[in-house]
Design a protein around this motif. Structure first.
Motif, mmCIF file in Angstrom:
data_model
loop_
_atom_site.group_PDB
_atom_site.id
_atom_site.type_symbol
_atom_site.label_atom_id
_atom_site.label_comp_id
_atom_site.label_asym_id
_atom_site.label_seq_id
_atom_site.Cartn_x
_atom_site.Cartn_y
_atom_site.Cartn_z
ATOM 1 N N VAL A 117 0.847 -1.201 0.000
ATOM 2 C CA VAL A 117 0.000 0.000 0.000
ATOM 3 C C VAL A 117 0.879 1.246 0.000
ATOM 4 O O VAL A 117 0.646 2.190 -0.761
ATOM 5 C CB VAL A 117 -0.960 0.013 1.216
ATOM 6 C CG1 VAL A 117 -1.657 1.368 1.339
ATOM 7 C CG2 VAL A 117 -1.976 -1.106 1.116
ATOM 8 N N GLY A 118 1.905 1.241 0.847
ATOM 9 C CA GLY A 118 2.808 2.391 0.909
ATOM 10 C C GLY A 118 3.487 2.660 -0.419
ATOM 11 O O GLY A 118 3.633 3.813 -0.834
ATOM 12 N N GLN A 119 3.880 1.601 -1.100
ATOM 13 C CA GLN A 119 4.533 1.773 -2.397
ATOM 14 C C GLN A 119 3.558 2.279 -3.450
ATOM 15 O O GLN A 119 3.925 3.027 -4.345
ATOM 16 C CB GLN A 119 5.166 0.458 -2.850
ATOM 17 C CG GLN A 119 6.350 0.063 -2.007
ATOM 18 C CD GLN A 119 6.878 -1.316 -2.365
ATOM 19 O OE1 GLN A 119 6.130 -2.175 -2.818
ATOM 20 N NE2 GLN A 119 8.158 -1.530 -2.133
ATOM 21 N N TYR A 120 2.317 1.884 -3.329
ATOM 22 C CA TYR A 120 1.299 2.292 -4.290
ATOM 23 C C TYR A 120 0.923 3.766 -4.155
ATOM 24 O O TYR A 120 0.662 4.436 -5.144
ATOM 25 C CB TYR A 120 0.052 1.420 -4.117
ATOM 26 C CG TYR A 120 -1.169 2.001 -4.757
ATOM 27 C CD1 TYR A 120 -1.367 1.901 -6.136
ATOM 28 C CD2 TYR A 120 -2.120 2.682 -4.008
ATOM 29 C CE1 TYR A 120 -2.483 2.456 -6.737
ATOM 30 C CE2 TYR A 120 -3.237 3.236 -4.604
ATOM 31 C CZ TYR A 120 -3.418 3.120 -5.959
ATOM 32 O OH TYR A 120 -4.511 3.667 -6.558
ATOM 33 N N LEU A 121 0.881 4.255 -2.930
ATOM 34 C CA LEU A 121 0.346 5.587 -2.659
ATOM 35 C C LEU A 121 0.910 6.669 -3.559
ATOM 36 O O LEU A 121 0.174 7.503 -4.065
ATOM 37 C CB LEU A 121 0.592 5.976 -1.199
ATOM 38 C CG LEU A 121 -0.284 5.305 -0.159
ATOM 39 C CD1 LEU A 121 0.121 5.751 1.235
ATOM 40 C CD2 LEU A 121 -1.742 5.577 -0.403
ATOM 41 N N THR A 122 2.201 6.682 -3.736
ATOM 42 C CA THR A 122 2.808 7.781 -4.482
ATOM 43 C C THR A 122 3.401 7.352 -5.818
ATOM 44 O O THR A 122 4.117 8.131 -6.441
ATOM 45 C CB THR A 122 3.888 8.471 -3.629
ATOM 46 O OG1 THR A 122 4.842 7.491 -3.230
ATOM 47 C CG2 THR A 122 3.277 9.148 -2.418
ATOM 48 N N SER A 123 3.079 6.168 -6.278
ATOM 49 C CA SER A 123 3.630 5.739 -7.561
ATOM 50 C C SER A 123 3.199 6.650 -8.720
ATOM 51 O O SER A 123 4.013 6.906 -9.618
ATOM 52 C CB SER A 123 3.302 4.279 -7.848
ATOM 53 O OG SER A 123 1.920 4.069 -7.910
ATOM 54 N N PRO A 124 1.980 7.192 -8.740
ATOM 55 C CA PRO A 124 1.662 8.134 -9.824
ATOM 56 C C PRO A 124 2.526 9.404 -9.769
ATOM 57 O O PRO A 124 2.903 9.944 -10.809
ATOM 58 C CB PRO A 124 0.182 8.476 -9.598
ATOM 59 C CG PRO A 124 -0.354 7.322 -8.823
ATOM 60 C CD PRO A 124 0.780 6.868 -7.966
#
Length: 189
Positions: free
Chosen positions: A38-45
């Motif tokens: 989840v943490g990695q996903y949060l700011t991937s954009p």
């Protein structure tokens, strides 16, 4: 977010089904790695945006800071909490990376922190709500498979209901919810 927090919530049933009973002790790690995801996903954009805008060095610095934060936290936490300390260090360093990525996106692309956090608030709150309900409800089933299936179904209902209700109360802004509803209306008509 719902997949990561959902996996964390069902890790007690999922781990023995996937890995076998001998791996039951790995349950906290399955949950922890789901949260790390989840943490990695949060700011991937935002990371992608910085790369496309030509700010690769900035993103590289953030990755190095995240790595150094992980090493420092692992050094501090692992002797105290053992393998759990390593997992906590990874989650915390991921949060450091997320914060730095949001600040960099604000600095280099003009995306307001308020906008970034605002876009994450409803889905994040829904995922947390779903997680808390799933880990606290008294599941009436005795089989791990039945509990897992019930939790997945309940989690999907909770998260979808949360998103639709909060979308409705936030005056139905354009986004994923409106796109899906428009698509369903076209298919049903």
């Amino acid at each position: 977010m719902p997949l990561g927090f959902g996996m964390a919530a069902v890790s007690e049933q999922f781990t023995p089904l996937l890995l076998g009973q001998q791996w039951l002790g790995a349950t906290p790690f399955v949950a922890g790695f789901a949260i790390i995801g989840v943490g990695q996903y949060l700011t991937s954009p935002l990371s992608t945006l910085l790369n496309v805008a030509g700010h690769v060095r900035v993103q590289s610095r953030i990755v190095w800071i995240e790595f150094l934060a992980f090493v420092a936290l692992a050094f501090i936490l692992t002797p105290i909490y053992h393998l759990e300390g390593l997992m906590i260090a990874r989650i915390a360093s991921g949060l450091v990376q997320s914060v730095l990525m949001m600040i960099a996106a604000r600095t280099y692309t003009g995306i307001l922190l308020r906008s970034t956090l605002g876009s994450l608030l409803r889905p994040f709150a829904g995922a947390i709500t779903m997680y808390l309900i799933l880990v606290t409800w008294g599941n009436p089933f005795s089989s791990n498979i039945a509990i897992l299936v019930a939790n997945v179904m309940l989690g999907a209902v909770i998260y979808t209901t949360w998103l639709l209700l909060t979308w409705h109360f936030s005056k139905r802004p354009d986004g994923l919810e409106s796109t899906i509803i428009d698509f369903l209306k076209k298919k049903l008509n």
